[in-house]
Design an enzyme around this catalytic site. Structure first.
Site, PDB file in Angstrom:
ATOM      1  N   HIS A   1       1.368   3.883   1.940  1.00 56.52           N
ATOM      2  CA  HIS A   1       1.908   4.619   3.081  1.00 56.52           C
ATOM      3  C   HIS A   1       3.437   4.736   3.002  1.00 56.52           C
ATOM      4  CE1 HIS A   1      -1.771   4.172   5.972  1.00 56.52           C
ATOM      5  NE2 HIS A   1      -1.861   5.221   5.172  1.00 56.52           N
TER       6      HIS A   1
ATOM      7  N   HIS B   1      -7.534  -0.464   5.856  1.00 54.07           N
ATOM      8  CA  HIS B   1      -6.435   0.376   6.367  1.00 54.07           C
ATOM      9  C   HIS B   1      -6.208   1.526   5.378  1.00 54.07           C
ATOM     10  CE1 HIS B   1      -2.585   1.331   8.237  1.00 54.07           C
ATOM     11  NE2 HIS B   1      -1.986   1.190   7.074  1.00 54.07           N
TER      12      HIS B   1
ATOM     13  N   ASP C   1       5.760   4.685   5.141  1.00 53.90           N
ATOM     14  CA  ASP C   1       6.628   3.730   5.844  1.00 53.90           C
ATOM     15  C   ASP C   1       6.677   2.361   5.144  1.00 53.90           C
ATOM     16  OD1 ASP C   1       3.896   3.474   6.809  1.00 53.90           O
ATOM     17  OD2 ASP C   1       4.649   2.081   8.313  1.00 53.90           O
ATOM     18  N   HIS C   2       6.097   2.264   3.958  1.00 56.38           N
ATOM     19  CA  HIS C   2       6.188   1.022   3.166  1.00 56.38           C
ATOM     20  C   HIS C   2       6.859   1.241   1.808  1.00 56.38           C
ATOM     21  CE1 HIS C   2       3.652  -1.347   5.958  1.00 56.38           C
ATOM     22  NE2 HIS C   2       3.396  -0.105   6.340  1.00 56.38           N
TER      23      HIS C   2
ATOM     24  N   HIS D   1       0.848  -1.202   0.000  1.00 56.94           N
ATOM     25  CA  HIS D   1       0.000   0.000   0.000  1.00 56.94           C
ATOM     26  C   HIS D   1       0.877   1.243   0.000  1.00 56.94           C
ATOM     27  CE1 HIS D   1       0.797  -0.538   4.292  1.00 56.94           C
ATOM     28  NE2 HIS D   1       0.242   0.629   4.583  1.00 56.94           N
TER      29      HIS D   1
ATOM     30  N   ASP E   1      -0.227  -4.001   6.236  1.00 57.55           N
ATOM     31  CA  ASP E   1      -0.857  -3.414   7.417  1.00 57.55           C
ATOM     32  C   ASP E   1      -2.325  -3.814   7.519  1.00 57.55           C
ATOM     33  OD1 ASP E   1       1.552  -2.252   7.951  1.00 57.55           O
ATOM     34  OD2 ASP E   1       0.878  -0.168   7.713  1.00 57.55           O
TER      35      ASP E   1
ATOM     36  N   HIS F   1       4.489  -4.699  10.537  1.00 61.86           N
ATOM     37  CA  HIS F   1       4.951  -4.062  11.781  1.00 61.86           C
ATOM     38  C   HIS F   1       5.111  -5.055  12.922  1.00 61.86           C
ATOM     39  CE1 HIS F   1       4.454   0.227  10.649  1.00 61.86           C
ATOM     40  NE2 HIS F   1       3.509  -0.246   9.845  1.00 61.86           N
TER      41      HIS F   1
END
Ligand code: ZN
Ligand code: FE
Length: 258
Positions: free
Chosen positions: A61, A117, A63-64, A59, A136, A174
């Site tokens: 985001h 999410h 942090d990915h 996805h 996530d 995570h």
């Protein structure tokens, strides 16, 4: 000829993110799932000596995907990612959506659309290797926060993963397991398997060890988010007869406010 399992390497990134490398020796392929940062991925590639050929993105985001541009430029790996985010993630070479499938060497990779999410979120399932990558959406004893979809969407996303073969091993995005498990205990304080598992998890975390990957079977017995369809759990929440997604929504909302 027996199928050789994929070799995997979990990569700790940032404060609590994970990326994963999977290596198919036979096919001479190595793929990476998500790129939270470039440095940790570079180091893992050096350590393993594997040559990166594909990158799978779950996805959009930050942090990915933060390290995606750099790792793609350095390795020339082909990038597969959610079609819904091809504008947000310009590095995607092969946009995919729910129901798509492609081959990685000898492995069929199925795309499971899991909005909730985020709306673009996809998970990857490799039935032959009994592996899934859940980003996530599904965490160990937890699930992602619902930012873009509805709570009802998220229930169907999580339940889709719950219906994978129980022996499936999954990697998530995570290390949230200990906090998740403590929350699960507030919902099911009498769940013996959950209590046992939390003892093991606390030991691992005390040693700084990861709790990822997990299996779908372990989640079915201990992850209260997947267990929202359990009649006893519904009753204990005073929601006997409620729809599964409504019970999920109640649990997710309690976690948000915990
Ligand atoms: Zn996310
Ligand atoms: Fe994340």
């Amino acid at each position: 000829m027996p199928q050789l399992p994929l070799e995997t390497k979990l990569i700790a990134c940032r404060s609590d993110n994970y990326a994963v490398l999977a290596h198919d020796k036979e096919a001479n392929l190595t793929f990476l799932v998500d790129v939270p940062e470039a440095d940790a991925v570079r180091k893992a590639l050096q350590e393993t000596g594997w040559t990166l050929t594909h990158i799978l993105i779950t996805h959009h985001h930050h942090d990915h995907v933060e390290g995606l541009a750099a790792i793609k430029a350095e390795t020339g790996a082909k990038v597969i990612g959610p079609a819904d985010s091809k504008d947000k993630i310009p590095q995607i070479d092969e946009p995919v959506s729910d129901g798509d499938a492609f081959k990685l060497g000898d492995q069929d990779v199925y795309i499971l659309g899991t909005p909730g999410h985020t709306l673009d979120h996809v998970c990857y399932w490799l039935p032959k290797a009994q592996l899934a990558f859940t980003g996530d959406t599904l965490f160990v004893m937890g699930c992602g926060r619902v930012f873009e979809g509805t709570l009802k969407d998220m229930w169907f996303a999580v339940d889709k993963l719950a219906k994978l073969p129980p022996e499936t091993t999954f990697f998530c995005g995570h290390e949230y397991t200990e906090a998740n498990g403590n929350f699960c205990l507030t919902i099911e304080p009498e769940n013996e398997l959950l209590k046992q598992r939390m003892e093991e998890i606390r030991e691992l975390r005390a040693k700084g060890l990861p709790t990822v990957p997990s299996t779908i079977l372990d989640e079915l017995t201990t992850n209260v988010f997947l267990r929202a369809n359990d009649p006893d759990l519904k009753e204990s929440l005073g929601m006997a007869g409620a729809e599964d997604w409504e019970v999920f929504a109640e649990i997710r909302t309690r976690k948000d406010n915990a």
